[in-house]
Enzyme design. Structure first.
Site, short mmCIF file in Angstrom:
data_model
loop_
_atom_site.label_atom_id
_atom_site.label_comp_id
_atom_site.label_asym_id
_atom_site.label_seq_id
_atom_site.Cartn_x
_atom_site.Cartn_y
_atom_site.Cartn_z
N ASP A 177 51.01 49.81 18.23
CA ASP A 177 52.18 48.97 18.48
C ASP A 177 52.38 48.78 19.99
O ASP A 177 52.62 49.73 20.73
CB ASP A 177 53.39 49.68 17.84
CG ASP A 177 54.61 48.80 17.79
OD1 ASP A 177 54.61 47.74 18.43
OD2 ASP A 177 55.58 49.20 17.12
N GLY A 190 53.18 38.94 17.23
CA GLY A 190 52.76 37.55 17.19
C GLY A 190 52.66 36.86 18.53
O GLY A 190 52.36 35.67 18.60
N ASP A 242 59.92 41.76 13.83
CA ASP A 242 60.18 42.65 12.69
C ASP A 242 60.91 41.94 11.55
O ASP A 242 61.84 41.17 11.77
CB ASP A 242 61.03 43.84 13.13
CG ASP A 242 60.25 44.78 14.03
OD1 ASP A 242 59.12 44.44 14.45
OD2 ASP A 242 60.77 45.87 14.31
#
Ligand code: GLA
Length: 393
Positions: A151, A198, A219
Site C-alpha cells: 500500500d 488508481g 477506498d
C-alpha cells in the site's frame, strides 16, 4: 488510513499523469483467476488480532466459502510491531506468533495474506518496508505468507517532494519493482497486490512491475452510492486485465450492514462481471444466512472465476439503467441488467446486440432458473437491483 488532505494533495500532484502501456511481466501462475478470500480492513480495521483471524479462517470453512473457492485470509494494516537490532520486523502484541498463525490457516486448506507499504510507515502509521524490502520478503516467506498487499501511502511524501510527475512516478515504479524482486527471490509463490488508489493509471504499468492485481480507485465504503461509483468507474478497463493480472476495484462490503440484500447482490454481480478479486470484507463468524448465500452463490462466482479471464464491460447505459456483459469460455456471456434508479424498472436485452445469431439458451443466475432458448429478455428489476443472466455457450 490515508487522510483526505493527503489524498487531495497527492492527487493534485500525480493524478493527471499519462503513461504509455507497459508489457506484462506479472506471473500468471499465481492468480490465474481473480484472487478470492477475505481481508480484515473493511470490518475490523485496527481491531484485528490473532484470535479474530483464526475465527475468520474457521468461519470460511464452516460457511462453505472455502468450498465455493475462497482461499486467502488477508491481514491488513495494524499487525506490524518493531524491528529488532538486525532490522527484522516482528508483529505487535496482537499477533504473538505469525508462523503459528500461518500454520493454522494452512491447516484449514487456506492461505494467509499480509500487508505492508513501500514507505517508512503504512497508511495507519505502522512500520513499513522502506529500506527492508528483501528482509521483509524473506520474513514473510519464512512465516508462510501467500499474499502481500503493498500500500503506497508512506511513500507519497517522497513522491511529492520529487517535484515532478515523472520523478514521482519513477520513485513509485522503482519501489514496486523492488518488492516484486524481493518476493520472487524468496522462491515462494506470493500474490502481489498493489494498492495505490488508481493514481497514474496503474492498469497501464502494474503488470510490468509484477502486480497480480492493482487497486483502481480510492477506498470503498459500505454505502450504495460509493460502491456504485467505484464499480461503474471500471468501464473501459477490461483490456488491461487477464490471467495473473487483474483490476481491483477494492474489497467487498457484502454483509457489513450498510446496504440492503438487493444492493449487495448488485455489488457482488458487478464485481463478478468485472473479474474483480473477491475479497469478503465482513465478519465471517457472525454473518447471516442471506450474506452467506450472496457470497457463496456458485453461479455468480463462476462468472468471476471464468477460466477465459476476460473482464466484462458496459454495453449500454440509459439513465440509471445499464447493461454490462462479460465474455466467458466457450462462447457464452454473462449479462447484468442493472436498475440503479430509485424505482422499479423494466430492462430489455436483445441477444443479437451481444453478438449472438438466433435464439440462445439463457439462465437467470440469482433465480437459478433456465429461461429456455430465447432471442431477447425483458424483465422488471427492483430499484438498485440486478438480474444476472448466463447466455449461450
Ligand atoms: C488504505 C487502503 C485500505 C487499507 C488502509 C489501511 O486506506 O486503501 O484498503 O489497507 O489503507 O491503513
Amino acid at each position: 488510513m490515508i487522510t483526505t488532505r493527503r489524498r487531495a494533495l497527492f492527487a493534485a500532484i500525480v493524478g493527471a499523469a499519462a503513461l504509455s502501456a507497459a508489457c506484462a511481466h506479472a506471473a500468471p501462475d499465481v492468480a490465474s483467476t481473480p484472487p478470492m478470500g477475505w481481508n480484515s480492513w473493511n470490518h475490523f480495521a485496527a481491531k484485528i488480532d490473532d484470535a479474530t483471524v483464526r475465527a475468520q479462517a474457521d468461519a470460511m470453512v464452516k460457511s462453505g466459502m472455502r468450498d465455493a473457492g475462497y482461499r486467502y485470509i488477508n491481514i491488513d494494516d495494524t499487525w506490524e510491531g518493531a524491528r529488532d537490532a538486525n532490522g527484522v520486523i516482528h508483529p505487535n502484541s496482537k499477533f504473538p506468533d505469525m508462523k503459528a498463525l500461518a500454520d493454522y490457516v494452512h491447516s484449514k486448506g487456506l492461505k494467509l495474506g499480509i500487508y505492508s507499504s513501500p514507505g517508512p510507515k503504512t497508511c495507519a502509521g505502522y512500520e513499513g518496508s522502506y529500506g527492508h524490502e528483501a528482509q521483509d520478503a524473506r520474513t514473510y516467506a519464512a512465516w508462510g505468507i501467500d499474499y502481500l498487499k503493498y500500500d503506497l501511502c508512506g511513500l507519497s511524501p517522497s513522491m511529492i517532494a520529487a517535484g515532478s510527475l515523472d520523478k514521482a512516478q519513477d520513485i513509485e515504479l522503482a519501489a514496486y519493482r523492488k518488492m516484486d524482486a524481493a518476493l520472487k527471490a524468496t522462491g515462494r509463490p506470493i500474490v502481489y497486490s498493489l494498492c495505490q488508489y488508481g493514481f497514474f493509471q496503474p492498469w497501464r504499468w502494474a503488470p510490468s512491475v509484477g502486480g497480480n492485481s492493482w487497486r483502481t480507485t480510492g477506498d470503498i465504503s459500505d454505502t450504495f452510492p460509493r460502491m456504485l461509483r467505484i464499480g461503474l468507474s471500471q468501464a473501459g478497463l477490461a483490456k488491461f486485465a487477464g490471467p495473473g493480472h487483474w483490476n481491483d476495484p477494492d474489497m467487498l462490503e457484502v454483509g457489513n450492514g450498510g446496504m440492503t440484500a438487493i444492493e449487495y447482490r448488485t455489488h457482488m454481480s458487478l464485481w463478478a462481471l468485472l473479474a474483480a478479486p473477491l475479497l469478503a470484507g465482513n465478519d465471517l463468524s457472525t454473518m447471516s444466512p442471506e450474506t452467506t448465500a450472496i457470497l457463496t452463490n456458485r453461479e455468480i462466482i463462476a462468472v468471476d472465476q471464468d477460466p477465459a479471464g476476460v473482464q466484462g464491460d458496459r454495453v449500454k447505459a440509459e439513465g440509471g439503467l445499464e447493461i454490462w456483459a462479460k465474455p466467458l469460455a466457450g462462447g457464452a456471456k454473462a449479462v447484468g441488467l442493472f436498475n440503479l434508479s430509485d424505482q422499479p424498472a423494466w430492462l430489455e436485452v436483445h441477444f443479437a446486440d451481444l453478438g449472438f445469431a438466433g435464439p440462445v439458451k439463457a439462465r437467470d443466475l440469482w433465480a437459478a432458473k433456465d429461461l429456455g432458448a430465447i432471442w431477447a429478455y425483458r424483465v422488471e428489476v427492483p430499484e438498485h437491483g440486478v438480474v444476472m443472466l448466463r447466455v449461450g455457450g
